[in-house]
Design a protein around this motif. Structure first.
Motif, PDB file in Angstrom:
ATOM      1  N   PRO A 192       0.808  -1.223   0.000  1.00 27.48           N
ATOM      2  CA  PRO A 192       0.000   0.000   0.000  1.00 27.48           C
ATOM      3  C   PRO A 192       0.843   1.275   0.000  1.00 27.48           C
ATOM      4  O   PRO A 192       0.450   2.284  -0.588  1.00 27.48           O
ATOM      5  CB  PRO A 192      -0.823  -0.139   1.284  1.00 27.48           C
ATOM      6  CG  PRO A 192      -0.967  -1.619   1.479  1.00 27.48           C
ATOM      7  CD  PRO A 192       0.360  -2.183   1.040  1.00 27.48           C
ATOM      8  N   MET A 193       2.022   1.229   0.644  1.00 26.07           N
ATOM      9  CA  MET A 193       2.901   2.403   0.665  1.00 26.07           C
ATOM     10  C   MET A 193       3.419   2.727  -0.732  1.00 26.07           C
ATOM     11  O   MET A 193       3.358   3.884  -1.175  1.00 26.07           O
ATOM     12  CB  MET A 193       4.074   2.169   1.615  1.00 26.07           C
ATOM     13  CG  MET A 193       5.042   3.339   1.711  1.00 26.07           C
ATOM     14  SD  MET A 193       6.465   2.985   2.793  1.00 26.07           S
ATOM     15  CE  MET A 193       7.512   2.021   1.669  1.00 26.07           C
ATOM     16  N   ALA A 213     -10.675   1.803  -1.251  1.00 23.37           N
ATOM     17  CA  ALA A 213     -11.158   0.553  -0.665  1.00 23.37           C
ATOM     18  C   ALA A 213     -10.246   0.057   0.453  1.00 23.37           C
ATOM     19  O   ALA A 213     -10.711  -0.509   1.448  1.00 23.37           O
ATOM     20  CB  ALA A 213     -11.278  -0.524  -1.749  1.00 23.37           C
ATOM     21  N   MET A 214      -8.945   0.296   0.323  1.00 25.09           N
ATOM     22  CA  MET A 214      -7.982  -0.237   1.289  1.00 25.09           C
ATOM     23  C   MET A 214      -7.728   0.699   2.469  1.00 25.09           C
ATOM     24  O   MET A 214      -7.221   0.259   3.511  1.00 25.09           O
ATOM     25  CB  MET A 214      -6.654  -0.516   0.585  1.00 25.09           C
ATOM     26  CG  MET A 214      -6.680  -1.717  -0.338  1.00 25.09           C
ATOM     27  SD  MET A 214      -6.748  -3.296   0.544  1.00 25.09           S
ATOM     28  CE  MET A 214      -5.069  -3.406   1.181  1.00 25.09           C
ATOM     29  N   THR A 215      -8.037   1.962   2.337  1.00 28.52           N
ATOM     30  CA  THR A 215      -7.757   2.922   3.411  1.00 28.52           C
ATOM     31  C   THR A 215      -8.776   2.772   4.528  1.00 28.52           C
ATOM     32  O   THR A 215      -9.980   2.706   4.290  1.00 28.52           O
ATOM     33  CB  THR A 215      -7.790   4.358   2.864  1.00 28.52           C
ATOM     34  OG1 THR A 215      -6.789   4.504   1.848  1.00 28.52           O
ATOM     35  CG2 THR A 215      -7.513   5.375   3.970  1.00 28.52           C
ATOM     36  N   TYR A 235      -6.063  -9.069  -1.774  1.00 26.49           N
ATOM     37  CA  TYR A 235      -6.577  -8.507  -0.532  1.00 26.49           C
ATOM     38  C   TYR A 235      -8.099  -8.507  -0.543  1.00 26.49           C
ATOM     39  O   TYR A 235      -8.733  -8.364  -1.599  1.00 26.49           O
ATOM     40  CB  TYR A 235      -6.060  -7.090  -0.318  1.00 26.49           C
ATOM     41  CG  TYR A 235      -4.562  -6.998  -0.153  1.00 26.49           C
ATOM     42  CD1 TYR A 235      -3.910  -7.770   0.813  1.00 26.49           C
ATOM     43  CD2 TYR A 235      -3.792  -6.172  -0.964  1.00 26.49           C
ATOM     44  CE1 TYR A 235      -2.532  -7.704   0.964  1.00 26.49           C
ATOM     45  CE2 TYR A 235      -2.412  -6.097  -0.816  1.00 26.49           C
ATOM     46  CZ  TYR A 235      -1.789  -6.867   0.149  1.00 26.49           C
ATOM     47  OH  TYR A 235      -0.422  -6.802   0.290  1.00 26.49           O
ATOM     48  N   ARG A 236      -8.679  -8.668   0.625  1.00 27.17           N
ATOM     49  CA  ARG A 236     -10.112  -8.547   0.817  1.00 27.17           C
ATOM     50  C   ARG A 236     -10.338  -7.684   2.052  1.00 27.17           C
ATOM     51  O   ARG A 236      -9.547  -7.714   2.989  1.00 27.17           O
ATOM     52  CB  ARG A 236     -10.770  -9.920   1.020  1.00 27.17           C
ATOM     53  CG  ARG A 236     -10.514 -10.927  -0.094  1.00 27.17           C
ATOM     54  CD  ARG A 236     -11.191 -10.545  -1.391  1.00 27.17           C
ATOM     55  NE  ARG A 236     -11.036 -11.571  -2.410  1.00 27.17           N
ATOM     56  CZ  ARG A 236     -10.039 -11.608  -3.305  1.00 27.17           C
ATOM     57  NH1 ARG A 236      -9.103 -10.665  -3.285  1.00 27.17           N
ATOM     58  NH2 ARG A 236      -9.969 -12.559  -4.196  1.00 27.17           N
ATOM     59  N   LYS A 237     -11.435  -6.930   2.060  1.00 22.87           N
ATOM     60  CA  LYS A 237     -11.722  -6.066   3.207  1.00 22.87           C
ATOM     61  C   LYS A 237     -13.179  -6.214   3.613  1.00 22.87           C
ATOM     62  O   LYS A 237     -14.074  -6.187   2.754  1.00 22.87           O
ATOM     63  CB  LYS A 237     -11.412  -4.603   2.875  1.00 22.87           C
ATOM     64  CG  LYS A 237     -11.561  -3.659   4.070  1.00 22.87           C
ATOM     65  CD  LYS A 237     -11.221  -2.230   3.655  1.00 22.87           C
ATOM     66  CE  LYS A 237     -11.358  -1.273   4.834  1.00 22.87           C
ATOM     67  NZ  LYS A 237     -11.129   0.126   4.421  1.00 22.87           N
ATOM     68  N   PHE A 238     -13.394  -6.380   4.912  1.00 24.69           N
ATOM     69  CA  PHE A 238     -14.751  -6.445   5.436  1.00 24.69           C
ATOM     70  C   PHE A 238     -14.909  -5.318   6.444  1.00 24.69           C
ATOM     71  O   PHE A 238     -14.087  -5.140   7.342  1.00 24.69           O
ATOM     72  CB  PHE A 238     -15.028  -7.788   6.110  1.00 24.69           C
ATOM     73  CG  PHE A 238     -16.463  -7.957   6.534  1.00 24.69           C
ATOM     74  CD1 PHE A 238     -17.424  -8.356   5.618  1.00 24.69           C
ATOM     75  CD2 PHE A 238     -16.856  -7.677   7.827  1.00 24.69           C
ATOM     76  CE1 PHE A 238     -18.749  -8.489   5.988  1.00 24.69           C
ATOM     77  CE2 PHE A 238     -18.185  -7.808   8.213  1.00 24.69           C
ATOM     78  CZ  PHE A 238     -19.141  -8.216   7.290  1.00 24.69           C
ATOM     79  N   SER A 239     -15.998  -4.547   6.304  1.00 24.70           N
ATOM     80  CA  SER A 239     -16.209  -3.386   7.166  1.00 24.70           C
ATOM     81  C   SER A 239     -17.619  -3.376   7.731  1.00 24.70           C
ATOM     82  O   SER A 239     -18.586  -3.692   7.035  1.00 24.70           O
ATOM     83  CB  SER A 239     -15.982  -2.077   6.390  1.00 24.70           C
ATOM     84  OG  SER A 239     -14.673  -2.004   5.886  1.00 24.70           O
ATOM     85  N   VAL A 262      -8.782  -6.325   7.027  1.00 18.94           N
ATOM     86  CA  VAL A 262      -8.185  -6.596   5.723  1.00 18.94           C
ATOM     87  C   VAL A 262      -7.457  -7.925   5.812  1.00 18.94           C
ATOM     88  O   VAL A 262      -6.637  -8.144   6.718  1.00 18.94           O
ATOM     89  CB  VAL A 262      -7.197  -5.492   5.308  1.00 18.94           C
ATOM     90  CG1 VAL A 262      -6.482  -5.868   4.009  1.00 18.94           C
ATOM     91  CG2 VAL A 262      -7.923  -4.162   5.145  1.00 18.94           C
ATOM     92  N   VAL A 263      -7.763  -8.828   4.897  1.00 13.80           N
ATOM     93  CA  VAL A 263      -7.115 -10.139   4.880  1.00 13.80           C
ATOM     94  C   VAL A 263      -6.335 -10.303   3.582  1.00 13.80           C
ATOM     95  O   VAL A 263      -6.634  -9.669   2.575  1.00 13.80           O
ATOM     96  CB  VAL A 263      -8.137 -11.284   5.044  1.00 13.80           C
ATOM     97  CG1 VAL A 263      -9.013 -11.048   6.267  1.00 13.80           C
ATOM     98  CG2 VAL A 263      -9.008 -11.443   3.796  1.00 13.80           C
ATOM     99  N   ASP A 264      -5.335 -11.168   3.638  1.00 10.40           N
ATOM    100  CA  ASP A 264      -4.456 -11.399   2.494  1.00 10.40           C
ATOM    101  C   ASP A 264      -4.568 -12.859   2.068  1.00 10.40           C
ATOM    102  O   ASP A 264      -4.086 -13.757   2.760  1.00 10.40           O
ATOM    103  CB  ASP A 264      -3.013 -11.069   2.868  1.00 10.40           C
ATOM    104  CG  ASP A 264      -2.040 -11.223   1.697  1.00 10.40           C
ATOM    105  OD1 ASP A 264      -2.489 -11.603   0.599  1.00 10.40           O
ATOM    106  OD2 ASP A 264      -0.841 -10.965   1.893  1.00 10.40           O
TER     107      ASP A 264
END
Length: 509
Positions: free
Chosen positions: A195-196, A241-243, A290-294, A301-303
């Protein structure tokens, strides 16, 4: 690499380019002191004694000195900037570290921005810059590829407009079309999966949009601008999406604080260029792994991706089936991040499997990370279930010792379950969970409790809280706690957010 000998001090004409306000650089110079990577050094009471080959803090610090970000930090005067440029030119020689392609690329853009901002033209400075670009065009980093080659190409594009060099425009355009199509994945992620670095390269892509929008010079630049905007939109959507809701990014792979522009700065910059948030489409995280659940209470965030890209995995970690968690907009379970690029034991530890929130079998790394930026044998990953509320995958990084790790996340509104299953292994294995340094987790029987969430373990043989070093920037680590959970075959970890009332009672005891 072929060594090129061009005259470094010649006179040449340059042309001011028009640019909208870009993202200012962080404060790196103040009161005769330079500070990079959280390390400060003063060369003297003024700027007359700068050692542009200073190696006391390692090569990455020296690279940063040669980037010339100082020119674009707030309130740097024209006189100070020109004095620094003159000092650099006077010290320049054929063996200068500053002439390596990567620092040359970043410095070239910074010089062009600074000289154009002040509408400053002087033949000797332009000549020195032109000589550096002549060296760069013949030393593009094809041997490294990835973000290095992209930075080379973006810089050559800036050089083309500043010096009105059609040859450089054509070469950089061809390279940028090819590399952007290669390096930006279908879901918008940069393919090095950091991400950086995604933020760093998005900033550079927006610079290129800025350049082409405001300077009409070459045939074919309209088509190139269209590509740039399309790729910027994709990268912005992925970043959105990732932030996390607090504005931070997960420190996955080679990522840490204080290096890249923030997501907020990048979205603001895009808006100034007419690439507005309303133009962004919701992105389904897929190709990046990556997947993200909010929910209103937590973000996870999972890898479930593989090491990538396969031919340049230098910024990858042995982190298969890793995850990070924020609760109530605060970090709970974190990636330990990075504090160094030196080839040492600290770098090895920060890339190791034990530095991530996943399972370690027989004390081994899931992928063979070594040599600072090398990866040998790699864990392949097979995604088994990929729904909004359930993600399940297995990796084969321990196949050489007959073991397979399968992990399943099942998400609900205020809690989720993680089920780890190890097949082909009879001995106990260990699951690692790294807490943010601001937390003081405590263990009560089979539960670990924090201010905002509890973790309950079913199938644990032992639960131990250990101290680890969390990186909070280059050359900065803080002590934090890590739960090491020993189990055989199967472990179910339930993480549930505490009720707001329960948290209030705890905090006011």
């Amino acid at each position: 690499m072929l060594k090129l000998s061009y005259p470094l001090r010649v006179d040449h004409q340059g042309f001011t380019v028009n640019l909208r306000l870009s993202i200012p650089k962080e404060l790196v110079y103040d009161n005769a002191c330079f500070c990079f990577l959280n390390r400060s050094y003063t060369f003297g009471e003024d700027l007359s004694n700068i050692d542009w080959e200073f190696s006391g803090y390692g090569k990455l610090w020296l690279y940063n000195l040669n980037y010339f970000d100082v020119l674009l930090q707030p309130k740097v005067t024209e006189d100070t900037g020109i004095y620094l440029i003159e000092s650099f030119i006077a010290a320049l020689h054929q063996d200068s570290v500053g002439l390596e392609p990567y620092p040359t690329s970043l410095r070239g853009i910074n010089w062009i921005k600074f000289l154009s901002l002040h509408d400053f033209q002087r033949p000797d400075i332009n000549g020195a810059l032109y000589a550096q670009y002549r060296i760069l065009e013949h030393s593009l980093e094809y041997h490294l590829l990835g973000n290095h080659l992209l930075e080379n190409a973006f810089s050559l594009l800036f050089g083309a407009f500043y010096f009105k060099e059609k040859r450089w425009f054509e070469e950089s355009s061809k390279l940028l079309v090819r590399e952007l199509n290669e390096q930006i994945l279908g879901d918008g992620a940069h393919f090095e999966l950091s991400p950086m670095y995604h933020q760093i390269l998005l900033d550079r892509l927006l610079d290129a949009v800025n350049l082409l929008q405001n300077n009409s010079l070459f045939s074919g630049q309209a088509e190139l601008l269209t590509l740039f905007v399309d790729k910027a939109l994709a990268m912005l959507a992925w970043l959105k999406a990732m932030t996390f809701s607090n504005g931070s990014i997960p420190h996955l792979n080679d990522s840490t604080d204080g290096i890249a522009p923030t997501s907020e700065h990048l979205f603001d910059y895009a808006n100034r260029l007419g690439i507005e948030s309303a133009m962004l489409k919701a992105v389904f995280l897929k190709e990046s792994g990556y997947r993200k659940f909010s929910t209103p209470r937590y973000e996870c965030v999972v890898d479930v991706g593989a090491i990538g890209p396969p031919y340049i995995p230098g910024h990858a970690h042995a982190d298969s089936l890793n995850f990070v968690l924020n609760v109530d907009s605060k970090p709970i379970l974190v990636d330990t991040a990075i504090s160094t690029y030196e080839k040492n034991s600290r770098r090895d530890e920060e890339r190791s499997t034990t530095a991530h929130n996943t399972v370690v079998v027989n004390g081994r790394n899931s992928s063979d990370v070594w040599g600072g930026f090398r990866v040998g044998s790699r864990a392949s990953v097979n995604i088994l279930i990929d729904y909004k509320e359930v993600v399940s995958a297995e990796h084969y990084g321990y196949k050489s010792i007959g073991a397979i790790h399968k992990r399943t996340w099942e998400f609900q509104e205020e809690q989720f379950d993680i089920t780890d299953i190890i097949t082909g292994q009879d001995e106990a294995v260990e699951a690692f969970f790294h807490f943010d340094h601001l937390l003081n987790p405590c263990r009560i029987a089979q539960t670990i409790s924090t201010e905002s969430a509890d973790m309950v373990f079913e199938g644990a043989i032992s639960i131990v809280l250990k101290t680890y070093m969390q990186a909070v920037g280059f050359n900065r680590t803080l002590n934090a706690k890590c739960a090491v959970v020993s189990f055989k075959k199967r472990l179910v970890t339930t993480i549930h957010c505490k009720k707001i009332y329960d948290r209030f009672v705890e905090l006011n005891r």
